[in-house]
Design an enzyme around this catalytic site. Structure first.
Site, PDB file in Angstrom:
ATOM      1  N   TYR A 174       0.851  -1.190   0.000  1.00 42.96           N
ATOM      2  CA  TYR A 174       0.000   0.000   0.000  1.00 42.96           C
ATOM      3  C   TYR A 174       0.886   1.239   0.000  1.00 42.96           C
ATOM      4  CZ  TYR A 174      -3.490   3.426   1.549  1.00 42.96           C
ATOM      5  OH  TYR A 174      -4.321   4.519   1.632  1.00 42.96           O
ATOM      6  N   ASP A 192       9.425   3.911   0.258  1.00 41.96           N
ATOM      7  CA  ASP A 192       8.260   4.518   0.900  1.00 41.96           C
ATOM      8  C   ASP A 192       8.453   4.371   2.404  1.00 41.96           C
ATOM      9  OD1 ASP A 192       5.872   5.202   2.036  1.00 41.96           O
ATOM     10  OD2 ASP A 192       4.638   4.213   0.533  1.00 41.96           O
ATOM     11  N   LYS A 242       3.162  10.758   8.089  1.00 38.86           N
ATOM     12  CA  LYS A 242       2.855  10.344   9.463  1.00 38.86           C
ATOM     13  C   LYS A 242       3.611  11.147  10.534  1.00 38.86           C
ATOM     14  CE  LYS A 242       0.858   6.370   7.753  1.00 38.86           C
ATOM     15  NZ  LYS A 242      -0.565   6.253   7.478  1.00 38.86           N
TER      16      LYS A 242
HETATM   17  C1  LIG Z   1       3.487   3.059   3.384  1.00 40.13           C
HETATM   18  C2  LIG Z   1       2.458   4.110   3.120  1.00 40.13           C
HETATM   19  N1  LIG Z   1       2.578   4.892   2.045  1.00 40.13           N
HETATM   20  C3  LIG Z   1       1.695   5.856   1.777  1.00 40.13           C
HETATM   21  C4  LIG Z   1       0.614   6.072   2.592  1.00 40.13           C
HETATM   22  C5  LIG Z   1      -0.364   7.156   2.276  1.00 40.13           C
HETATM   23  O1  LIG Z   1      -0.276   8.165   3.215  1.00 40.13           O
HETATM   24  P1  LIG Z   1      -1.559   9.106   3.510  1.00 40.13           P
HETATM   25  O2  LIG Z   1      -2.556   8.263   4.222  1.00 40.13           O
HETATM   26  O3  LIG Z   1      -0.997  10.208   4.347  1.00 40.13           O
HETATM   27  O4  LIG Z   1      -2.040   9.562   2.186  1.00 40.13           O
HETATM   28  C6  LIG Z   1       0.442   5.275   3.728  1.00 40.13           C
HETATM   29  C7  LIG Z   1      -0.716   5.473   4.624  1.00 40.13           C
HETATM   30  O5  LIG Z   1      -1.059   4.674   5.438  1.00 40.13           O
HETATM   31  C8  LIG Z   1       1.392   4.266   3.990  1.00 40.13           C
HETATM   32  O6  LIG Z   1       1.270   3.476   5.059  1.00 40.13           O
END
Ligand SMILES: Cc1ncc(COP(=O)(O)O)c(C=O)c1O
Length: 449
Positions: free
Chosen positions: A159, A261, A288
């Site tokens: 994700y 990521d 986060k």
């Molecule tokens: C690994 C990862 N990348 C991207 C995102 C997307 O971030 P946001 O929820 O701030 O759009 C998340 C969100 O949980 C995530 O866990």
């Protein structure tokens, strides 16, 4: 697949949950009349209805019915200091006195960027966004602009937010996804174009040989490989070091950018997973914890790649605006948080994570219940299986009904984890909170045969 039987029922857990949460039930019924699906965030939804938060203090979250729960979710790992940290609250109050948003840059944006680039040496330049989703989408676009190539590769089941390319092969039916070593890209959302699907290459997580082969096969088209060094969605399953090293080497050979990521994994160490694994990506996506509890994202990396956003010498290759990018409230909360995160703080939450994982697994073993606790650093995930979980596919086939029952059992016992049975530790959590978790776990195990 392991067969479990339990002596108490989902219906009993659901009835107890409904009985404790009447006001949340009413709010959710009202919400469904005005919000599509009753909310704005799929990840905040669970059946039969989510509870409505009222107040957070440290690691305790109170809902609108007055139930207190220990918060092992921490707004999806973002609240590393728990709720209402005094320094974060003071920083927000002070900024609110000055103004909450300007169409001008502010000094805390430069300070927070300085702090992050110092912590992650691979981050030579960065830009802020309002979400991890935006940061990922822009990092992918930057990779395309820099390399002149069109495809991106991601690992199966990962994700990375909800942009179009990130919405491929996130949740999927394994039967539709082809061979394990050369997975087919499958859309995890309707409304995506065939072109987007065609532009995404899927790599099996933790399969270094397949990764090398697939990356080399697509060398002429592949702009970037994006990877979450610890796959959160399947229970914080860590990459094997050899897998990340293989990605690094394969990308190096062919002008493909490697993107980490680190939206979640930054909370593993001051320098994130890239420090933990000692693998240096070309680009990173953050989010986060860097916003101290306010909406945030960031992306950045090599200065030559990030030059695409520079408007000082004419129109930038990639125009990037955003009314709330680098918003001073977020920057102040982020600074007040990140300044407190000394190496000792990371060590402390990571140790507590290790202790909890160990205890949960040992208790299950003693009770003769086939469970594995996955995770690393301050992250944990419950796997209702006795097989090792190393990939998206190996995480499938668990007893979903029992997983839901466990989730509601924990809620009813005052323990809040994500409904996918994953969680994390915040700094206000100590021995007492871990004991509360293990006590609730013990009562669950006692009811499983
Ligand atoms: C690994 C990862 N990348 C991207 C995102 C997307 O971030 P946001 O929820 O701030 O759009 C998340 C969100 O949980 C995530 O866990």
């Amino acid at each position: 697949m392991t067969a479990f039987t339990s002596v108490y029922s989902y219906a009993a857990e659901e009835a107890a949950y409904r009985q404790r949460n009447p006001r949340s039930a009413t709010r959710f019924a009202e919400a469904q009349q005005v919000l599509a699906g009753g909310n704005s965030r799929l990840t905040a939804f669970f059946k039969p209805f989510p509870f409505y938060a009222e107040h957070g203090e440290g690691c305790v979250l109170r809902d609108v019915d007055g139930n207190d729960r220990l918060d092992f979710y921490n707004n999806a790992t973002s609240l590393i200091l728990g709720h209402r940290d005094p320094q974060v609250t003071a920083a927000l109050q002070a900024q609110a006195e000055k103004g909450t948003a300007f169409a001008n840059p502010t000094e805390p944006e430069v300070e927070l960027a300085g702090l992050l680039t110092a912590a992650l040496p691979s981050l030579q330049r960065l830009r802020f966004t309002n979400s991890g989703t935006e940061g990922v989408a822009l990092a992918l676009r930057a990779a395309r602009a820099f390399t002149g190539k069109s495809k991106i590769a991601k690992t199966e089941g990962a994700y990375h937010g909800t942009s179009d390319h990130a919405s491929i092969s996130v949740t999927l039916r394994v039967s539709e996804a082809g061979d394990e070593t050369a997975p087919r890209a499958v859309p995890s959302s309707q409304g995506l174009t065939a072109k987007t699907l065609d532009d995404v290459l899927i790599i099996p997580f933790n399969d270094a040989a397949a990764a090398r082969r697939l990356i080399a096969q697509h060398r002429d088209d592949l702009a970037a490989v994006i990877v979450e060094p610890v796959m959160a969605g399947i229970g914080y399953v860590p990459a094997e070091a050899a897998f990340l090293e293989a990605l690094r080497e394969a990308c190096d050979g062919q002008r493909t950018l490697l993107i980490f990521d680190e939206v979640q994994t930054l909370r593993m160490a001051p320098g994130g997973a890239q420090q933990w694994y000692d693998v240096v990506p070309d680009m990173s996506c953050l989010g986060k914890i860097i916003g101290g509890g306010l909406p945030v994202g960031a992306f950045g990396g090599r200065a030559d790649v990030m030059a695409a956003f520079d408007a000082t010498e004419g129109a930038p290759a990639i125009p990037h605006g955003g009314t709330f990018n680098g918003n001073p409230m977020t920057m102040q909360a982020g600074l007040a948080t990140m300044r407190q995160l000394t190496p000792e703080v990371y060590e402390q939450i990571n140790e507590r994570g290790e202790t909890l994982r160990h205890q949960l697994e040992e208790m299950a073993r003693s009770a003769g219940v086939p469970v594995r606790i996955s995770g690393i650093a301050s992250f944990f995930g419950v796997q209702l299986t006795d097989r090792p979980v190393t990939t998206y596919r190996s995480a499938q086939g668990q007893d979903e009904a029992l997983r839901q029952k466990l989730f509601l059992h924990l809620l009813n016992e005052g323990i809040y984890v994500n409904s996918r049975l994953v969680g994390n530790i915040s700094t206000p959590m100590g021995r007492h909170e871990l004991d509360s978790f293990t006590a609730a776990w013990e009562r669950f195990l006692a009811n499983i045969r």
